[in-house]
Design a protein around this motif. Structure first.
Motif, PDB file in Angstrom:
ATOM      1  N   TRP A  38      -3.819  -3.700  -8.189  1.00 49.92           N
ATOM      2  CA  TRP A  38      -2.803  -2.595  -8.598  1.00 49.92           C
ATOM      3  C   TRP A  38      -3.291  -1.706  -9.425  1.00 49.92           C
ATOM      4  O   TRP A  38      -3.532  -2.072 -10.266  1.00 49.92           O
ATOM      5  CB  TRP A  38      -1.429  -2.909  -8.794  1.00 49.92           C
ATOM      6  CG  TRP A  38      -0.501  -3.367  -8.033  1.00 49.92           C
ATOM      7  CD1 TRP A  38      -0.245  -4.474  -7.073  1.00 49.92           C
ATOM      8  CD2 TRP A  38       0.783  -3.260  -6.710  1.00 49.92           C
ATOM      9  NE1 TRP A  38      -0.182  -5.265  -6.290  1.00 49.92           N
ATOM     10  CE2 TRP A  38       1.422  -4.092  -5.965  1.00 49.92           C
ATOM     11  CE3 TRP A  38       1.501  -2.250  -7.194  1.00 49.92           C
ATOM     12  CZ2 TRP A  38       2.487  -4.410  -5.546  1.00 49.92           C
ATOM     13  CZ3 TRP A  38       2.479  -1.936  -6.477  1.00 49.92           C
ATOM     14  CH2 TRP A  38       3.481  -2.963  -5.810  1.00 49.92           C
ATOM     15  N   SER A  72      -3.069  -8.820  -4.526  1.00 46.42           N
ATOM     16  CA  SER A  72      -3.653  -8.005  -4.673  1.00 46.42           C
ATOM     17  C   SER A  72      -3.361  -6.822  -5.821  1.00 46.42           C
ATOM     18  O   SER A  72      -3.238  -7.514  -6.814  1.00 46.42           O
ATOM     19  CB  SER A  72      -2.113  -6.781  -3.942  1.00 46.42           C
ATOM     20  OG  SER A  72      -0.643  -6.776  -4.641  1.00 46.42           O
ATOM     21  N   VAL A 102      -2.862   0.522  -4.603  1.00 46.16           N
ATOM     22  CA  VAL A 102      -2.753  -1.047  -3.752  1.00 46.16           C
ATOM     23  C   VAL A 102      -4.214  -1.059  -3.523  1.00 46.16           C
ATOM     24  O   VAL A 102      -3.772  -0.299  -2.099  1.00 46.16           O
ATOM     25  CB  VAL A 102      -1.549  -0.979  -4.319  1.00 46.16           C
ATOM     26  CG1 VAL A 102      -1.447  -2.675  -3.550  1.00 46.16           C
ATOM     27  CG2 VAL A 102      -0.477  -0.908  -4.543  1.00 46.16           C
ATOM     28  N   GLU A 103      -5.014  -1.941  -3.220  1.00 46.90           N
ATOM     29  CA  GLU A 103      -5.204  -2.425  -2.405  1.00 46.90           C
ATOM     30  C   GLU A 103      -5.208  -4.291  -2.502  1.00 46.90           C
ATOM     31  O   GLU A 103      -4.998  -5.406  -3.327  1.00 46.90           O
ATOM     32  CB  GLU A 103      -6.869  -2.749  -3.128  1.00 46.90           C
ATOM     33  CG  GLU A 103      -8.343  -3.489  -2.384  1.00 46.90           C
ATOM     34  CD  GLU A 103      -9.673  -3.674  -2.685  1.00 46.90           C
ATOM     35  OE1 GLU A 103     -10.327  -4.089  -2.454  1.00 46.90           O
ATOM     36  OE2 GLU A 103      -9.363  -2.509  -3.786  1.00 46.90           O
ATOM     37  N   ILE A 104      -5.094  -4.309  -0.928  1.00 45.28           N
ATOM     38  CA  ILE A 104      -4.452  -5.400  -0.624  1.00 45.28           C
ATOM     39  C   ILE A 104      -6.306  -6.914  -0.916  1.00 45.28           C
ATOM     40  O   ILE A 104      -6.997  -6.419  -0.081  1.00 45.28           O
ATOM     41  CB  ILE A 104      -4.039  -6.141   0.392  1.00 45.28           C
ATOM     42  CG1 ILE A 104      -2.637  -5.504   0.504  1.00 45.28           C
ATOM     43  CG2 ILE A 104      -4.270  -7.465   0.921  1.00 45.28           C
ATOM     44  CD1 ILE A 104      -1.620  -5.458   1.531  1.00 45.28           C
ATOM     45  N   ALA A 154      -2.659 -10.260   3.445  1.00 44.25           N
ATOM     46  CA  ALA A 154      -1.447  -8.815   3.872  1.00 44.25           C
ATOM     47  C   ALA A 154      -0.226  -9.658   4.226  1.00 44.25           C
ATOM     48  O   ALA A 154      -0.067 -10.298   5.253  1.00 44.25           O
ATOM     49  CB  ALA A 154      -2.022  -8.712   4.875  1.00 44.25           C
ATOM     50  N   ARG A 159       0.622  -1.021   0.010  1.00 37.33           N
ATOM     51  CA  ARG A 159      -0.810  -0.201   0.243  1.00 37.33           C
ATOM     52  C   ARG A 159       1.008   0.907   0.203  1.00 37.33           C
ATOM     53  O   ARG A 159       0.079   2.424   0.024  1.00 37.33           O
ATOM     54  CB  ARG A 159      -0.636  -0.122   1.101  1.00 37.33           C
ATOM     55  CG  ARG A 159      -1.719  -0.976   0.908  1.00 37.33           C
ATOM     56  CD  ARG A 159      -3.187  -1.063   1.929  1.00 37.33           C
ATOM     57  NE  ARG A 159      -4.302  -2.314   1.894  1.00 37.33           N
ATOM     58  CZ  ARG A 159      -4.075  -3.013   3.339  1.00 37.33           C
ATOM     59  NH1 ARG A 159      -3.249  -2.836   4.448  1.00 37.33           N
ATOM     60  NH2 ARG A 159      -4.896  -3.533   3.198  1.00 37.33           N
TER      61      ARG A 159
END
Length: 165
Positions: free
Chosen positions: A61, A59, A46-48, A52, A34
């Motif tokens: 992107w 993730s 960016v999202e997981i 994590a 992130r």
């Protein structure tokens, strides 16, 4: 900074970063996906999605590649604490990235390699051009310098070719 190799899958770009920090500090900064937009301007978000900070992390992107924004999935394939990170990209842009981290006593030497292959034929053709490859090399160097500065809090960092310093 140098292009490591070229093949039918796409161009492999690589560079090294030396920073006066512990290997764990750099490793943790790279696991914090992130945080990439803070030192890699081409990464917008960016999202997981799952897992994590560990092997198998998935993730999403949002990246800007030569002015075109794309959403790409990434999977962290290998995560050897303080030594190696390797990930793959899937979607409209595919490829891989890796970072090998070595403790040098007075700091850490990290070797980065990445290969991006856009599915879009026009974007792929543009990326093969000499100006685009040159711009990608310059941008990789800038990003690694920013990463080094972030991790070491303003200490002197060096960026160079894969062969080291």
């Amino acid at each position: 900074m140098s292009v490591a190799t070229s093949n039918k899958q796409g161009e492999v770009l690589g560079a090294s970063l030396f920073a006066p920090v512990r290997p764990g500090a750099l490793y943790e900064a790279l696991l914090d996906v992130r945080g990439f937009p803070g030192w890699a301007p081409g990464v917008k978000r960016v999202e997981i999605l799952e897992g994590a900070g560990s092997r198998g992390m998935v993730s999403e992107w949002e990246v800007s590649l030569l002015g075109a924004r794309r959403k790409v999935l990434s999977v962290l394939e290998e995560a050897e604490p303080h030594g190696l990170l390797r990930w793959t990209y899937e979607g409209p842009i595919s490829g891989y990235g890796e970072c090998v981290i070595r403790d040098r006593g007075d700091g850490v030497l990290a070797e980065f390699r990445t290969q991006l292959r856009p599915e879009d034929v026009l974007l792929r053709s543009i990326m093969r051009s000499s100006p685009a490859r040159g711009a990608a090399r310059v941008e990789l160097k800038r990003c690694l310098a920013r990463l080094g500065q972030k991790v070491c809090g303003g200490g002197e960092v060096r960026v160079g070719p894969l062969a080291g310093f």
